[in-house]
Design a protein around this motif. Structure first.
Motif, mmCIF file in Angstrom:
data_model
loop_
_atom_site.group_PDB
_atom_site.id
_atom_site.type_symbol
_atom_site.label_atom_id
_atom_site.label_comp_id
_atom_site.label_asym_id
_atom_site.label_seq_id
_atom_site.Cartn_x
_atom_site.Cartn_y
_atom_site.Cartn_z
ATOM 1 N N ALA A 215 -8.735 -8.943 -3.095
ATOM 2 C CA ALA A 215 -7.679 -9.899 -3.436
ATOM 3 C C ALA A 215 -6.660 -9.258 -4.383
ATOM 4 C CB ALA A 215 -8.287 -11.147 -4.076
ATOM 5 N N ILE A 216 -7.156 -8.527 -5.383
ATOM 6 C CA ILE A 216 -6.259 -7.839 -6.320
ATOM 7 C C ILE A 216 -5.389 -6.835 -5.582
ATOM 8 C CG2 ILE A 216 -6.211 -6.180 -8.238
ATOM 9 C CD1 ILE A 216 -8.743 -7.654 -9.305
ATOM 10 N N GLU A 217 -5.989 -6.110 -4.636
ATOM 11 C CA GLU A 217 -5.239 -5.128 -3.847
ATOM 12 C C GLU A 217 -4.116 -5.804 -3.058
ATOM 13 O OE1 GLU A 217 -6.124 -2.424 0.094
ATOM 14 O OE2 GLU A 217 -7.711 -2.575 -1.426
ATOM 15 N N CYS A 218 -4.422 -6.954 -2.444
ATOM 16 C CA CYS A 218 -3.410 -7.681 -1.660
ATOM 17 C C CYS A 218 -2.314 -8.243 -2.556
ATOM 18 C CB CYS A 218 -4.069 -8.802 -0.867
ATOM 19 S SG CYS A 218 -5.200 -8.240 0.413
ATOM 20 N N TYR A 219 -2.702 -8.830 -3.682
ATOM 21 C CA TYR A 219 -1.700 -9.374 -4.604
ATOM 22 C C TYR A 219 -0.802 -8.251 -5.141
ATOM 23 C CZ TYR A 219 -4.406 -13.750 -4.722
ATOM 24 O OH TYR A 219 -5.053 -14.907 -4.396
ATOM 25 N N SER A 220 -1.383 -7.101 -5.410
ATOM 26 C CA SER A 220 -0.603 -5.965 -5.915
ATOM 27 C C SER A 220 0.428 -5.519 -4.893
ATOM 28 C CB SER A 220 -1.532 -4.800 -6.272
ATOM 29 O OG SER A 220 -2.442 -5.160 -7.279
ATOM 30 N N LYS A 221 0.017 -5.486 -3.633
ATOM 31 C CA LYS A 221 0.944 -5.112 -2.573
ATOM 32 C C LYS A 221 2.088 -6.116 -2.483
ATOM 33 C CE LYS A 221 1.161 -4.646 2.413
ATOM 34 N NZ LYS A 221 0.407 -4.751 3.682
ATOM 35 N N SER A 222 1.772 -7.401 -2.579
ATOM 36 C CA SER A 222 2.799 -8.439 -2.534
ATOM 37 C C SER A 222 3.766 -8.300 -3.704
ATOM 38 C CB SER A 222 2.135 -9.821 -2.562
ATOM 39 O OG SER A 222 3.105 -10.846 -2.527
ATOM 40 N N ILE A 223 3.233 -8.021 -4.892
ATOM 41 C CA ILE A 223 4.079 -7.869 -6.080
ATOM 42 C C ILE A 223 4.972 -6.642 -5.952
ATOM 43 C CG2 ILE A 223 3.988 -7.298 -8.549
ATOM 44 C CD1 ILE A 223 1.479 -9.152 -8.672
ATOM 45 N N ASP A 224 4.444 -5.552 -5.387
ATOM 46 C CA ASP A 224 5.256 -4.357 -5.181
ATOM 47 C C ASP A 224 6.452 -4.648 -4.275
ATOM 48 O OD1 ASP A 224 3.608 -2.863 -6.774
ATOM 49 O OD2 ASP A 224 2.458 -1.998 -5.118
ATOM 50 N N LEU A 225 6.239 -5.506 -3.276
ATOM 51 C CA LEU A 225 7.315 -5.842 -2.354
ATOM 52 C C LEU A 225 8.274 -6.867 -2.939
ATOM 53 C CD1 LEU A 225 5.131 -6.111 0.880
ATOM 54 C CD2 LEU A 225 6.879 -4.372 0.427
ATOM 55 N N LEU A 226 7.720 -7.873 -3.624
ATOM 56 C CA LEU A 226 8.563 -8.937 -4.177
ATOM 57 C C LEU A 226 7.837 -9.611 -5.335
ATOM 58 C CD1 LEU A 226 11.282 -10.468 -3.729
ATOM 59 C CD2 LEU A 226 9.961 -12.136 -2.422
ATOM 60 N N PRO A 227 8.137 -9.248 -6.604
ATOM 61 C CA PRO A 227 7.482 -9.883 -7.748
ATOM 62 C C PRO A 227 7.687 -11.394 -7.718
ATOM 63 C CG PRO A 227 8.712 -7.944 -8.434
ATOM 64 C CD PRO A 227 9.096 -8.205 -7.017
#
Length: 337
Positions: A215-227
């Motif tokens: 979950a942390i990995e997925c959220y991190s990817k989302s934040i990298d694309l659009l905080p």
């Protein structure tokens, strides 16, 4: 840049405002589709509009090998430009590379290498659904970065490189063509916010299944694309679940920068600060949260607990500036007055 090579037309795709033209033998040419002077080339790599990106050096087949369209694919998927290759090494081997630093020439990193022995029986090179033929790459999933689709003579299936499992197996006839369609159709770009939303939703699913690391990995990817304030808040909660309290506190702070009236974030930061021994900061967050939801029972209970702890720390500090008291399972050294 390519000498006398005859440039093949193995496909084209748009990704993140850039058009990529593919030759599966050598690499990609890319340029900014937002710039009117599409094909302008200059000597400086930093300012070039048109760039050449070679395929990974570790690829199996050599330059100008015939039939590469049956063994390779390049495309945009899950927020990345990716290259996949299938080849025989005694048995079928599947590799997936990801491209980074496109603006300065691009660099490939090998993300996954999967052997047929690690996956289900549909991935066969010698019959049993494959007809004595290696699976042929079709396309990379547009939203899930770890998933790609393949075909054999009889089947079309999806392979998750991360879990090394096969899914979505369907009967396939050899007279059909397999093409991915995403509406609106190409050349309309898929916006980053859609990739980010998909990664966030996948993170939510992993959180519900208690796979907090994923979950942390997925959220991190989302934040990298659009905080996003909600994604920071969700990642903070996942960090709390794996006892990473500093990271949780930082994410809560970033979330509040984007939305200062997010009640749940004050509560989560209070929990993180409590575990870090910052009782005063935790109590401040509780008080800010209660201004937004004055009757929230659990937060009021946390506030009472924090006040009791602070009183014990203050009492211990008043009697002996060197006293060490236990708070929240952590040793807190009381400061002298």
């Amino acid at each position: 840049m390519l000498g006398m090579h005859y440039w093949r037309a193995d496909g084209a795709f748009e990704f993140d405002g850039k058009l990529f033209w593919i030759d599966l033998s050598v690499g990609l040419i890319t340029w900014d589709v937002k710039n009117n002077d599409y094909f302008k080339c200059v000597e400086s790599d930093e300012t070039a509009v048109c760039r050449f990106i070679p395929l990974p050096k570790e690829r199996m087949k050599l330059f100008n090998t015939p039939g590469l369209e049956d063994e390779r694919r390049v495309g945009g998927g899950g927020g990345f430009v990716q290259f996949m290759e299938v080849f025989k090494e005694g048995h079928c081997v599947f590799k997936l590379w990801r491209l980074k630093d496109v603006e300065v020439g691009g660099e490939w990193s090998l993300k996954y290498k999967v052997s047929r022995e690690n996956v289900q029986r549909f991935l066969t090179c010698d019959g049993d659904g494959g007809g004595g033929k290696m699976p042929r790459p079709c396309f990379i999933h547009p939203f899930e970065a770890d998933v790609a689709h393949f075909e054999t003579r009889d089947y079309i299936f999806a392979l998750n490189f991360r879990t090394q499992k096969v899914g979505n197996v369907d009967v396939f006839t050899p007279h059909q063509y397999v093409l991915p369609f995403v509406l609106p159709k190409w050349p309309s770009p898929i916006p980053k916010r859609l990739y980010a939303a998909c990664a966030k939703e996948l993170g939510n699913e992993c959180f519900k299944s208690r796979d907090f690391t994923k979950a942390i990995e997925c959220y991190s990817k989302s934040i990298d694309l659009l905080p996003n304030t909600t994604t920071f808040a969700n990642r903070a909660m996942a960090y709390l679940k794996v006892n990473k309290y500093e990271e949780a506190e930082n994410d809560c702070t970033e979330s509040l920068k984007l939305n200062a009236n997010y009640f749940k974030v004050y509560w989560r930061r209070a929990l993180a600060r409590k575990e870090l021994g910052n009782l005063k900061g935790a109590l401040e967050d509780v008080e800010l949260g209660l201004k937004l939801e004055p009757e929230h029972g659990e937060v009021k209970k946390l506030g009472a607990e924090l006040k009791s702890m602070l009183e014990k720390v203050s009492s211990a500090a008043g009697s002996d500036s060197g006293t060490v008291v236990s708070a929240c399972g952590m040793d807190v050294k009381a400061e002298g007055k």
